[in-house]
Motif scaffolding. Structure first.
Motif, mmCIF file in Angstrom:
data_model
loop_
_atom_site.group_PDB
_atom_site.id
_atom_site.type_symbol
_atom_site.label_atom_id
_atom_site.label_comp_id
_atom_site.label_asym_id
_atom_site.label_seq_id
_atom_site.Cartn_x
_atom_site.Cartn_y
_atom_site.Cartn_z
ATOM 1 N N LEU A 1 0.833 -1.201 0.000
ATOM 2 C CA LEU A 1 0.000 0.000 0.000
ATOM 3 C C LEU A 1 0.875 1.262 0.000
ATOM 4 O O LEU A 1 0.660 2.180 -0.791
ATOM 5 C CB LEU A 1 -0.922 0.003 1.221
ATOM 6 N N ILE A 2 1.864 1.278 0.883
ATOM 7 C CA ILE A 2 2.769 2.437 0.965
ATOM 8 C C ILE A 2 3.585 2.566 -0.316
ATOM 9 O O ILE A 2 3.775 3.671 -0.845
ATOM 10 C CB ILE A 2 3.696 2.300 2.198
ATOM 11 N N ALA A 3 4.072 1.419 -0.830
ATOM 12 C CA ALA A 3 4.828 1.442 -2.081
ATOM 13 C C ALA A 3 3.954 1.961 -3.218
ATOM 14 O O ALA A 3 4.425 2.703 -4.092
ATOM 15 C CB ALA A 3 5.344 0.041 -2.410
ATOM 16 N N ALA B 97 6.759 5.230 -12.279
ATOM 17 C CA ALA B 97 6.199 4.451 -11.168
ATOM 18 C C ALA B 97 7.016 3.199 -10.891
ATOM 19 O O ALA B 97 7.165 2.775 -9.743
ATOM 20 C CB ALA B 97 4.756 4.064 -11.479
ATOM 21 N N SER B 98 7.553 2.590 -11.939
ATOM 22 C CA SER B 98 8.245 1.319 -11.779
ATOM 23 C C SER B 98 9.547 1.443 -10.998
ATOM 24 O O SER B 98 10.153 0.440 -10.627
ATOM 25 C CB SER B 98 8.520 0.690 -13.151
ATOM 26 N N LEU B 99 10.003 2.681 -10.739
ATOM 27 C CA LEU B 99 11.148 2.867 -9.857
ATOM 28 C C LEU B 99 10.811 2.442 -8.436
ATOM 29 O O LEU B 99 11.697 2.135 -7.647
ATOM 30 C CB LEU B 99 11.581 4.346 -9.851
ATOM 31 N N VAL B 100 9.513 2.423 -8.105
ATOM 32 C CA VAL B 100 9.075 2.105 -6.746
ATOM 33 C C VAL B 100 8.295 0.799 -6.689
ATOM 34 O O VAL B 100 8.623 -0.104 -5.911
ATOM 35 C CB VAL B 100 8.204 3.247 -6.175
ATOM 36 N N SER B 101 7.249 0.668 -7.503
ATOM 37 C CA SER B 101 6.338 -0.468 -7.376
ATOM 38 C C SER B 101 6.955 -1.797 -7.824
ATOM 39 O O SER B 101 6.752 -2.834 -7.169
ATOM 40 C CB SER B 101 5.047 -0.196 -8.157
ATOM 41 N N TYR B 102 7.688 -1.793 -8.927
ATOM 42 C CA TYR B 102 8.296 -3.034 -9.410
ATOM 43 C C TYR B 102 9.319 -3.584 -8.426
ATOM 44 O O TYR B 102 9.265 -4.773 -8.063
ATOM 45 C CB TYR B 102 8.911 -2.806 -10.789
ATOM 46 N N ALA C 283 9.353 -3.115 -5.288
ATOM 47 C CA ALA C 283 8.613 -3.527 -4.092
ATOM 48 C C ALA C 283 8.108 -4.956 -4.244
ATOM 49 O O ALA C 283 8.169 -5.749 -3.297
ATOM 50 C CB ALA C 283 7.447 -2.578 -3.846
ATOM 51 N N LEU C 284 7.622 -5.292 -5.427
ATOM 52 C CA LEU C 284 7.152 -6.658 -5.674
ATOM 53 C C LEU C 284 8.318 -7.651 -5.648
ATOM 54 O O LEU C 284 8.190 -8.757 -5.116
ATOM 55 C CB LEU C 284 6.433 -6.722 -7.027
ATOM 56 N N LEU C 285 9.445 -7.255 -6.214
ATOM 57 C CA LEU C 285 10.631 -8.129 -6.182
ATOM 58 C C LEU C 285 11.091 -8.347 -4.733
ATOM 59 O O LEU C 285 11.526 -9.445 -4.377
ATOM 60 C CB LEU C 285 11.769 -7.510 -6.998
ATOM 61 N N ALA C 286 10.976 -7.299 -3.913
ATOM 62 C CA ALA C 286 11.463 -7.365 -2.528
ATOM 63 C C ALA C 286 10.699 -8.383 -1.689
ATOM 64 O O ALA C 286 11.253 -8.924 -0.720
ATOM 65 C CB ALA C 286 11.375 -5.988 -1.876
ATOM 66 N N ILE C 287 9.449 -8.649 -2.043
ATOM 67 C CA ILE C 287 8.672 -9.629 -1.268
ATOM 68 C C ILE C 287 8.678 -11.011 -1.930
ATOM 69 O O ILE C 287 7.910 -11.890 -1.554
ATOM 70 C CB ILE C 287 7.219 -9.154 -1.054
ATOM 71 N N GLY C 288 9.561 -11.164 -2.929
ATOM 72 C CA GLY C 288 9.788 -12.488 -3.497
ATOM 73 C C GLY C 288 9.006 -12.846 -4.744
ATOM 74 O O GLY C 288 9.004 -14.010 -5.156
ATOM 75 N N VAL C 289 8.364 -11.883 -5.387
ATOM 76 C CA VAL C 289 7.636 -12.174 -6.626
ATOM 77 C C VAL C 289 8.647 -12.298 -7.769
ATOM 78 O O VAL C 289 9.497 -11.415 -7.936
ATOM 79 C CB VAL C 289 6.621 -11.059 -6.940
ATOM 80 N N PRO C 290 8.602 -13.368 -8.561
ATOM 81 C CA PRO C 290 9.524 -13.529 -9.684
ATOM 82 C C PRO C 290 9.433 -12.355 -10.662
ATOM 83 O O PRO C 290 8.347 -11.775 -10.833
ATOM 84 C CB PRO C 290 9.056 -14.838 -10.337
ATOM 85 N N ASN D 186 6.467 -8.019 -13.176
ATOM 86 C CA ASN D 186 6.287 -7.044 -14.255
ATOM 87 C C ASN D 186 4.817 -6.937 -14.659
ATOM 88 O O ASN D 186 4.265 -5.832 -14.762
ATOM 89 C CB ASN D 186 7.144 -7.435 -15.455
ATOM 90 N N VAL D 187 4.160 -8.063 -14.876
ATOM 91 C CA VAL D 187 2.764 -8.026 -15.323
ATOM 92 C C VAL D 187 1.829 -7.630 -14.173
ATOM 93 O O VAL D 187 0.810 -6.967 -14.392
ATOM 94 C CB VAL D 187 2.336 -9.379 -15.941
ATOM 95 N N THR D 188 2.156 -8.030 -12.933
ATOM 96 C CA THR D 188 1.362 -7.627 -11.776
ATOM 97 C C THR D 188 1.451 -6.113 -11.585
ATOM 98 O O THR D 188 0.451 -5.445 -11.294
ATOM 99 C CB THR D 188 1.846 -8.344 -10.505
ATOM 100 N N ASN D 189 2.641 -5.585 -11.763
ATOM 101 C CA ASN D 189 2.857 -4.138 -11.664
ATOM 102 C C ASN D 189 2.045 -3.395 -12.724
ATOM 103 O O ASN D 189 1.420 -2.370 -12.442
ATOM 104 C CB ASN D 189 4.347 -3.839 -11.830
#
Length: 257
Positions: free
Chosen positions: A10-12, A26-31, A33-40, A45-48
């Motif tokens: 949410l914060i990301a 946006a992808s400087l932050v959100s992408y 963030a997803l990698l940081a929690i272990g998303v391949p 990329n597609v979730t973002n």
């Protein structure tokens, strides 16, 4: 999904929404963030991309004052970007984006430089929101191709697509910078929405993660245009260009080092 991951995304999302509407990055932050929690990476990329649809909704609502009265050009712009995004998304299924990664950093640097110097270019008097000057058939055709290619880039690779679109609009449409930025946000919504529909049928999207990220992106997307109205134009140009150069350096290191 536990509460800590929900809150983190949410914060990301809020940070990414602000970065998206102010700078198209946006992808400087959100992408990350997803990698940081272990998303391949591919799924991230597609979730973002799916979550970024929400920042487009938020920014479109917030940008209504800048977009009002420019419907004819906006519809043409959205159509071209949507067609380009379909082409780019389809191309991604055939030729992976890795084949393009060595060129992208230079593409982003060029867009950043265009943003820095486009404000110093002379313009002609004309109706607000219409293409700069009186375009010949050849110039209008060139403008159409450039906007289509920018949409294709957004659907195919996506990194700094907002900056590239903003540079394109700044050079081809003579209007206040804040209006070009609002149009950029709207085209980003169109490109991400089209790409999300395609990805939904061709790959895996982590929809549970889209929810908190999307909520944050909507909030940040709504606040972003409000902040942009209060920033000096030259400062806004400088911030966007600086962030673009930062992303270009990061992608250059990933591609060549």
């Amino acid at each position: 999904m536990n509460f800590s991951i929900f809150a983190f995304l949410l914060i990301a999302g809020i940070g990414a929404g602000l970065t998206s509407t102010l700078a198209g990055l946006a992808s400087l932050v959100s992408y990350p963030a997803l990698l940081a929690i272990g998303v391949p990476p591919v799924i991230a990329n597609v979730t973002n991309t799916a979550a970024l649809v929400f920042t487009g909704v938020g920014s479109a609502v917030s940008s209504l004052p800048e977009l009002r009265g420019r419907g004819k050009f906006l519809w043409r712009l959205i159509l071209l970007v949507s067609l380009g995004s379909i082409f780019g998304s389809a191309l991604l299924l055939i030729a992976p984006a890795a084949t393009f990664e060595k060129v992208v950093p230079f593409f982003i640097i060029a867009a950043g430089l265009l943003l820095l110097f486009s404000g110093r270019l002379p313009t002609q008097e004309h109706r607000p929101g219409e293409p700069a000057g009186t375009l010949t058939f050849g110039q209008e055709a060139a403008q159409t191709i450039v906007i289509f290619v920018t949409g294709a880039y957004a659907g195919y690779f996506g990194a700094a697509a907002g900056v590239v679109m903003l540079a394109t609009l700044t050079l081809t449409v003579d209007q206040p910078f804040i209006v070009s930025n609002s149009m950029k946000n709207l085209t980003g919504f169109a490109a991400n929405a089209i790409a999300t529909v395609i990805y939904a049928f061709t790959t895996k999207i982590e929809w549970l993660m889209v929810i908190p990220l999307g909520i944050g992106l909507f909030i940040g997307g709504y606040i972003g245009p409000i902040i942009a109205r209060r920033l000096p134009v030259q400062l806004l140009r400088f911030i966007i260009a600086a962030l673009a150069f930062l992303l270009a350096a990061k992608l250059f290191a990933q591609a060549y080092l």
